[in-house]
Design a protein around this motif. Structure first.
Motif, PDB file in Angstrom:
ATOM      1  N   UNK A  55     -39.068  14.673  11.627  1.00 52.28           N
ATOM      2  CA  UNK A  55     -40.183  15.235  12.421  1.00 52.28           C
ATOM      3  C   UNK A  55     -41.561  14.991  11.817  1.00 52.28           C
ATOM      4  N   UNK A  56     -41.544  14.884  10.597  1.00 52.70           N
ATOM      5  CA  UNK A  56     -42.816  14.664  10.145  1.00 52.70           C
ATOM      6  C   UNK A  56     -43.241  13.288   9.699  1.00 52.70           C
ATOM      7  N   UNK A  57     -43.867  13.185   8.658  1.00 51.88           N
ATOM      8  CA  UNK A  57     -44.460  11.994   8.273  1.00 51.88           C
ATOM      9  C   UNK A  57     -43.588  11.248   6.810  1.00 51.88           C
ATOM     10  N   UNK A  58     -43.941  10.010   6.518  1.00 53.68           N
ATOM     11  CA  UNK A  58     -43.413   9.480   5.554  1.00 53.68           C
ATOM     12  C   UNK A  58     -44.450   9.619   4.535  1.00 53.68           C
ATOM     13  N   UNK A  59     -44.018  10.322   3.152  1.00 51.86           N
ATOM     14  CA  UNK A  59     -45.016  10.110   1.889  1.00 51.86           C
ATOM     15  C   UNK A  59     -44.614   8.942   1.178  1.00 51.86           C
ATOM     16  N   UNK A 103     -41.170  18.793   6.762  1.00 57.85           N
ATOM     17  CA  UNK A 103     -40.895  17.875   7.657  1.00 57.85           C
ATOM     18  C   UNK A 103     -40.973  16.465   7.456  1.00 57.85           C
ATOM     19  N   UNK A 104     -41.509  16.339   6.430  1.00 55.63           N
ATOM     20  CA  UNK A 104     -41.727  15.098   5.730  1.00 55.63           C
ATOM     21  C   UNK A 104     -40.652  14.494   4.914  1.00 55.63           C
ATOM     22  N   UNK A 105     -40.553  13.056   4.904  1.00 49.94           N
ATOM     23  CA  UNK A 105     -39.753  12.466   3.790  1.00 49.94           C
ATOM     24  C   UNK A 105     -40.673  11.759   2.854  1.00 49.94           C
ATOM     25  N   UNK A 106     -39.802  11.669   1.489  1.00 48.87           N
ATOM     26  CA  UNK A 106     -40.747  10.865   0.538  1.00 48.87           C
ATOM     27  C   UNK A 106     -40.221   9.385   0.328  1.00 48.87           C
ATOM     28  N   UNK A 107     -40.906   8.432   0.034  1.00 50.76           N
ATOM     29  CA  UNK A 107     -40.294   7.129  -0.023  1.00 50.76           C
ATOM     30  C   UNK A 107     -41.083   6.678  -1.488  1.00 50.76           C
ATOM     31  N   UNK A 133     -36.348   9.015  -0.831  1.00 52.58           N
ATOM     32  CA  UNK A 133     -35.685   7.643  -0.918  1.00 52.58           C
ATOM     33  C   UNK A 133     -36.262   6.995  -2.028  1.00 52.58           C
ATOM     34  N   UNK A 134     -35.459   6.507  -2.825  1.00 52.73           N
ATOM     35  CA  UNK A 134     -36.220   5.738  -4.204  1.00 52.73           C
ATOM     36  C   UNK A 134     -35.675   4.459  -4.198  1.00 52.73           C
ATOM     37  N   UNK A 135     -36.699   3.483  -4.238  1.00 52.00           N
ATOM     38  CA  UNK A 135     -36.771   2.279  -4.219  1.00 52.00           C
ATOM     39  C   UNK A 135     -36.853   1.731  -5.603  1.00 52.00           C
ATOM     40  N   UNK A 136     -35.709   1.132  -6.349  1.00 52.81           N
ATOM     41  CA  UNK A 136     -35.923   1.134  -7.716  1.00 52.81           C
ATOM     42  C   UNK A 136     -34.787  -0.064  -7.848  1.00 52.81           C
ATOM     43  N   UNK A 137     -34.973  -0.843  -9.116  1.00 48.02           N
ATOM     44  CA  UNK A 137     -33.890  -1.775  -9.856  1.00 48.02           C
ATOM     45  C   UNK A 137     -32.848  -1.083 -10.792  1.00 48.02           C
ATOM     46  N   UNK A 138     -33.014   0.050 -10.839  1.00 49.89           N
ATOM     47  CA  UNK A 138     -31.933   0.702 -12.066  1.00 49.89           C
ATOM     48  C   UNK A 138     -31.141   1.765 -11.436  1.00 49.89           C
ATOM     49  N   UNK A 139     -30.025   1.607 -10.943  1.00 54.76           N
ATOM     50  CA  UNK A 139     -29.213   2.527 -10.218  1.00 54.76           C
ATOM     51  C   UNK A 139     -28.965   3.904 -10.972  1.00 54.76           C
TER      52      UNK A 139
END
Length: 334
Positions: A55-59, A103-107, A133-139
């Motif tokens: 319900x919030x924003x994406x940081x 209420x936010x999410x973090x990308x 949510x983590x966008x990375x190349x190392x699992x």
């Protein structure tokens, strides 16, 4: 003894082509990974669901080259219907974490997943229960294993000959972020009209204005009845100065159109006795008021003989406005 043959260094154009091919290989690998529902494709779908559900924003955050990518993705999200903001990891550790609400999410973007500056943001997400949510190349990286959802991009070699400067990896991050923004746009049913509301300035803003915003209305519309003598039609056309007159029937519907071209072609008639209905075009081009102004311009230019004005009709077929080519040019559309 024969000296070893000297291999000339690659020319700049060879370097350029090789760079693009390496980065293209990264994009192809990313596309294949996104098609795998048991891998990145499935995680991507989960990410879309998470971001749609808040319900919030994406940081959006990242540092270094990943930070530059994060800023661009944040801007794309905001302009396509996903409220978002960028938070600098270093500044976050000195008070800017207050920008990130429950209420936010973090990308977060980090190729290695070991960026120390992101540690405080990750810890903040764990404390507050915000989706990370983590966008990375190392699992197996710290960021990926800490995150609510790890979005692991394929590990591909950098185009940099030293393998150090982020090149292929940042392009893949950028493409992934764009794919995320577009998926959210589609799921939200975000329209061109809404896009225009977020882009009111410049040529783009002009092209996203609707016909309703630029049309002439009320007494500015040149209108007359079918049994009007042509002498009076000419007076109405001259007075309103739009190069045309709409002919309206008994119920106010648009029954036809007379343009200045029609007048020229009717000069062999006796204009004192000829009526509007005798020379009008009974099937004129018309347009809807909520169509984009840029589409109105395309309609005007689509015919072998382009038209310079279009009557705007309501659902009952009654004229509510007139849009002229000059209006579109003045608005910056033409």
């Amino acid at each position: 003894m024969t000296p070893p043959a000297h291999t000339p260094p690659p020319t700049p154009d060879m370097d350029a082509a090789a760079t693009v091919r390496m980065e293209l290989a990264g994009l192809n690998a990313l596309a294949l990974a996104l098609e795998d529902p048991s891998g990145l494709g499935g995680a991507f779908a989960q990410a879309v669901a998470v971001l749609l559900g808040i319900t919030g924003r994406v940081a959006v955050t990242g540092i270094g080259k990943s930070g530059h990518v994060a800023r661009k993705i944040q801007a794309t999200l905001a302009s396509t219907g996903t409220p978002s903001f960028y938070v600098h990891p270093a500044e976050a550790s000195h008070g800017d974490l207050g920008m990130v609400l429950p209420a936010d999410a973090i990308l977060a973007f980090s190729n290695s997943g070991e960026t120390t500056e992101l540690a405080d943001i990750a810890a903040h997400a764990l404390r507050t229960g915000q989706p990370l949510l983590a966008v990375t190349s190392k699992a197996t990286s710290t960021l990926a294993t800490t995150a609510t959802l790890a979005l692991t991009l394929p590990a591909m070699p950098e185009a940099c000959p030293m393998g150090l400067a982020p090149t292929t990896s940042t392009l893949m991050q950028l493409a992934f972020g764009d794919a995320l923004a577009v998926a959210l746009l589609r799921q939200r049913g975000f329209t061109a009209t809404e896009f225009g509301a977020f882009h009111p300035g410049g040529r783009l803003g002009a092209r996203l204005r609707t016909v309703r915003e630029v049309m002439h209305t009320g007494n500015a519309m040149p209108l007359t009845a079918p049994d009007t003598p042509m002498r009076d039609v000419i007076m109405e056309m001259t007075h309103k100065a739009l190069g045309c007159v709409g002919i309206v029937g008994q119920n106010g519907e648009l029954a036809g159109l007379i343009t200045d071209g029609d007048l020229r072609r009717a000069l062999d008639h006796d204009l004192t006795t000829t009526l509007a209905q005798n020379i009008m075009n009974p099937r004129p081009l018309t347009i809807n008021p909520d169509v984009l102004a840029s589409e109105a311009l395309q309609v005007m230019n689509a015919r072998e003989r382009p038209v310079t004005a279009l009557f705007v009709l309501n659902p009952a077929g009654q004229p509510i406005g007139v849009v002229h080519l000059h209006d579109l040019v003045r608005a910056g559309v033409g």
